[in-house]
Each structure stands twice: as structure tokens, then as C-alpha cells.
Design an enzyme around this catalytic site. Structure first.
Site, PDB file in Angstrom:
ATOM      1  N   HIS A  18      33.027  29.417   4.704  1.00 28.65           N
ATOM      2  CA  HIS A  18      31.919  30.526   4.419  1.00 28.65           C
ATOM      3  C   HIS A  18      30.575  30.081   4.625  1.00 28.65           C
ATOM      4  CE1 HIS A  18      30.495  34.149   1.787  1.00 28.65           C
ATOM      5  NE2 HIS A  18      29.753  33.936   2.796  1.00 28.65           N
ATOM      6  N   HIS A  20      27.243  30.793   7.456  1.00 27.62           N
ATOM      7  CA  HIS A  20      26.718  31.733   8.280  1.00 27.62           C
ATOM      8  C   HIS A  20      25.597  30.641   9.391  1.00 27.62           C
ATOM      9  CE1 HIS A  20      27.774  35.480   6.432  1.00 27.62           C
ATOM     10  NE2 HIS A  20      27.566  34.760   5.400  1.00 27.62           N
ATOM     11  N   HIS A 198      33.458  40.163   3.757  1.00 23.80           N
ATOM     12  CA  HIS A 198      32.802  39.875   2.308  1.00 23.80           C
ATOM     13  C   HIS A 198      32.981  41.036   1.426  1.00 23.80           C
ATOM     14  CE1 HIS A 198      30.345  36.734   4.606  1.00 23.80           C
ATOM     15  NE2 HIS A 198      29.380  36.874   3.676  1.00 23.80           N
ATOM     16  N   GLU A 201      30.817  40.588  -3.731  1.00 20.64           N
ATOM     17  CA  GLU A 201      29.421  39.652  -3.973  1.00 20.64           C
ATOM     18  C   GLU A 201      28.460  40.629  -4.798  1.00 20.64           C
ATOM     19  OE1 GLU A 201      27.051  38.936  -0.304  1.00 20.64           O
ATOM     20  OE2 GLU A 201      26.106  37.327  -1.539  1.00 20.64           O
ATOM     21  N   ASP A 279      27.349  29.158   2.314  1.00 20.46           N
ATOM     22  CA  ASP A 279      26.896  30.464   2.424  1.00 20.46           C
ATOM     23  C   ASP A 279      25.490  30.537   3.635  1.00 20.46           C
ATOM     24  OD1 ASP A 279      27.084  33.321   2.671  1.00 20.46           O
ATOM     25  OD2 ASP A 279      26.262  33.460   0.618  1.00 20.46           O
ATOM     26  N   ASP A 280      24.428  30.054   3.142  1.00 27.16           N
ATOM     27  CA  ASP A 280      23.123  30.333   3.966  1.00 27.16           C
ATOM     28  C   ASP A 280      22.504  28.962   3.346  1.00 27.16           C
ATOM     29  OD1 ASP A 280      23.600  32.846   5.783  1.00 27.16           O
ATOM     30  OD2 ASP A 280      23.608  33.581   3.542  1.00 27.16           O
TER      31      ASP A 280
HETATM   32  N1  ADE Z   1      24.936  37.359   5.643  1.00 31.96           N
HETATM   33  C1  ADE Z   1      24.187  36.135   5.486  1.00 31.96           C
HETATM   34  N2  ADE Z   1      24.448  35.780   4.120  1.00 31.96           N
HETATM   35  C2  ADE Z   1      25.269  36.922   3.661  1.00 31.96           C
HETATM   36  C3  ADE Z   1      25.709  37.131   2.291  1.00 31.96           C
HETATM   37  N3  ADE Z   1      25.596  36.147   1.186  1.00 31.96           N
HETATM   38  N4  ADE Z   1      26.197  38.258   1.870  1.00 31.96           N
HETATM   39  C4  ADE Z   1      26.235  39.173   2.832  1.00 31.96           C
HETATM   40  N5  ADE Z   1      25.800  38.845   4.142  1.00 31.96           N
HETATM   41  C5  ADE Z   1      25.382  37.851   4.517  1.00 31.96           C
HETATM   42 ZN    ZN Z   2      28.210  35.142   3.252  1.00 33.46          ZN
END
Ligand code: ADE
Ligand code: ZN
Length: 340
Positions: A18, A20, A198, A201, A279-280
Site C-alpha cells: 500500500h 502511492h 481503499h 479509512e 501509504d504516502d
Molecule cells: N490517495 C493517496 N493516499 C490516500 C489515502 N490515504 N486514502 C485515500 N486516497 C489516497
Molecule cells: Zn492509500
């Protein structure tokens, strides 16, 4: 946090499921690409950019995440972005990756789908040759745009066949239930793509059920809000549906207020298949090893727990069974030989 546990987590063979790619855009690269492509940034300096990364919720993050993507124009930019992540991955002994990319973020700005995917795939191929990192690329649809745009994206991917292994669903969750994308995912399943989404969350547990029942999701990205529905937890455990959990992301986006309140341990104790992911990472203050280490420190996870999470990361991947077994054996060997 002991330096020893960090060394253990760093060397542990891991998969990241997971991530991006657009979320790995570090401010330094954002400035570099802005200069290369003559794009004006809304930040005066690197410090200014970092100071802006103080999010209230998912939407306040997404606003900056999409704005940052404006610097990605040429195939080379997508290559450089992906390559920089993979170099870090190699240093952290991440040996298999299943990254997301968001084609619509780029095609809606007039960038060709081919420009984006070719840059990304070239970097993934180079990292496989150079570091032995295997990969499965996931194309993610933006759930806050019309499903017709997702369908168009699915058409564009046709030319690339199974170089795209799976499709996913991301972006602003609340108010954009999985059901809106039933037709897109049915078509994707018919074309042989693996399915992730997703869900849970910021959105309620019923979005997780929708992702499973309507989209045919094989893995749930995040999924932490399943704990509000005991019957759903039982189902996820029984069917061994993996959750790709992102601890630092959840804290930075206020899904939970502190790492010690993070539900990771409760999810594991409920018998769920759980994996740790970043994630990011450029926006949330840490890459994969940081997520392992910070979760371990706050929740009292042991080396045995971390090794089990790393095993789960390969088990939950889209690798074939032989490759999974080989990677899991590497994790076991690493834990048995541990001298950190
Ligand atoms: N796009 C990038 N990060 C995300 C996240 N945590 N939740 C939903 N969309 C995303
Ligand atoms: Zn994500």
C-alpha cells in the site's frame, strides 16, 4: 525505541502493498522537477512545504498531494519519482512492491496515460534487474470523480495488458461508496485484473462490505474501521482477507490521534491478516521501516510480531505461491539468524 529493533526491522525482508507512488514525492524532488519543467510552486522553500504538511483529515492531505503532482510532466519525471522510491526500498530490504499510481490525476492535466505508465514501468524493471525487487503494479481509480472517467482509464490500460496487475480505488472516501464503481470493477474482473480497494479509512464499515461484495476486493486498503462491526471482523478473519494498514498515515490524518491508540494490535489479536505499509511516505513522516518501528515502539510489538507482519506482507501479495513461499522462508531465516 531501541536502535536494535530498528536494525532488525530495517534488515527484515518485507513487501510493501500500500504505497502511492505520487505520495513518495519528497519536497526536494518537487522543487527539482518544478525547476526542470518551469512550474511555479505554492511554497517559497522546502521548509515552507514541510510546514504545510500539517493535515486535519484525508481531504486536507489530498489537496496538497494533488497540487504536488503538477510538477510531474515528462516520462522521465515518472521514472525519477519511481526510481527514488525503489532505491530507498532496496536500502530497507523491501524485496517486493505493489505500488499504486493514479492515472486520472495526470490524464486530467493533459498528460498521456502512456507517458505516466512507461516512466513507472521502466523504473520498476530497472529495479528488478539492479536490486532483485519484484513488483505488481496497481492502477487506482479516483472515487471522487465520475465512474465514466474510471471506465475510460480502464480502456486506456488495455494497451498495457497484464503489465498492470490489479486495479484499486482511492481518494476522498466519505460520500463515495464502492457501489458507485460496480460496473467498472466488474469489467476489470472480467479482464483478469486482481482487485483491491481503499475502504474503512475514514468511511464506515459498510464501505468495507461494499468493497468485498460489490467490487470483489481481495484485499482491503486500510480497513481499520472494521473494528466497529464485530460480525465484519469475524468475516474478514474467516475469509483471511488481508488489510493493508498504514500506521503513520492514520496518525497524520487523524484517523487515530496517537500511535499508542492505533488499532494494529487489536486487529492482529482479532485474528486478521494484517500488513504494515507507508501509504504516502513523503507526506506522513516515514517510510516502511519507520512504520514498523514506530508501531512497535508504541504498541509493544516484539521481533516475533514484526517477523509475522513481514511474513503476512508476502502472504497477502499477488506473487504466485512458489514466490511467496520462498520469500516467507527468507523472513524465517532472517529471524532465526538475528544478531541485531
Ligand atoms: N490517495 C493517496 N493516499 C490516500 C489515502 N490515504 N486514502 C485515500 N486516497 C489516497
Ligand atoms: Zn492509500
Amino acid at each position: 525505541m531501541s536502535a536494535d529493533l530498528r536494525a532488525f526491522a530495517l534488515g527484515l525482508p518485507k513487501a510493501e502493498l500500500h504505497l502511492h507512488l505520487e505520495g513518495t514525492l519528497e519536497p526536494e524532488m518537487m522543487f527539482e522537477l518544478a525547476e526542470r519543467n518551469r512550474i511555479e510552486l505554492p511554497y517559497a522553500s522546502l521548509e515552507d512545504a514541510r510546514a504545510a504538511y500539517d493535515f486535519r483529515d484525508l481531504q486536507s492531505f489530498l489537496d496538497l498531494y494533488y497540487a504536488g503532482c503538477a510538477v510531474l510532466i515528462e516520462e522521465e519525471d515518472f521514472y525519477d519519482l519511481t526510481w527514488a522510491y525503489l532505491v530507498r526500498a532496496a536500502r530497507e530490504n523491501i524485496c517486493h512492491v505493489e505500488p499504486f499510481f493514479d492515472p486520472q490525476t495526470h490524464t486530467d492535466r493533459g498528460i498521456l496515460f502512456g507517458t505516466v505508465i512507461t516512466g513507472i514501468l521502466r523504473a520498476l524493471e530497472d529495479a528488478e534487474d539492479r536490486f532483485g525487487i519484484t513488483y505488481k503494479l496497481i492502477m487506482s481509480f479516483l472515487r471522487d470523480r465520475p465512474s465514466s472517467s474510471a471506465l475510460q482509464t480502464l480502456e486506456r490500460a488495455r494497451l498495457y495488458g497484464h503489465r498492470v496487475a490489479a486495479v484499486g480505488l482511492d481518494s476522498a472516501e466519505v460520500g463515495h461508496p464502492p457501489e458507485d464503481f460496480a460496473e467498472v470493477f466488474e469489467t476489470a474482473r472480467d479482464r483478469g485484473y486482481r482487485i483491491v480497494a481503499h475502504a474503512g479509512e475514514e468511511g464506515p464499515p459498510r464501505y468495507i462490505k461494499g468493497a468485498l461484495d460489490v467490487l470483489g476486493a481481495e484485499r482491503i486498503d486500510h480497513g481499520v474501521r472494521c473494528l466497529e462491526d464485530p460480525a465484519l471482523v469475524q468475516r474478514l478473519a474467516r475469509d483471511r482477507v488481508p488489510l493493508t494498514v498504514c500506521p503513520l498515515s492514520n496518525v497524520r490524518l487523524h484517523v487515530v490521534e496517537t500511535m499508542s491508540e492505533h488499532p494494529l494490535r487489536r486487529l492482529m489479536d482479532a485474528g486478521l491478516v494484517v500488513t504494515i505499509n507507508s501509504d504516502d511516505p513523503a507526506y506522513f513522516g516515514g517510510y516502511l521501516t519507520d512504520n514498523y518501528v514506530e508501531a512497535a515502539g508504541a504498541l509493544g510489538l516484539t521481533r516475533t510480531d514484526l517477523a509475522a507482519l513481514a511474513e503476512a506482507s508476502f502472504g497477502a501479495s499477488f506473487l504466485d505461491d512458489d514466490a511467496k513461499e520462498a520469500r516467507i522462508a527468507e523472513v524465517r531465516q532472517y529471524a532465526a539468524d538475528d544478531k541485531t
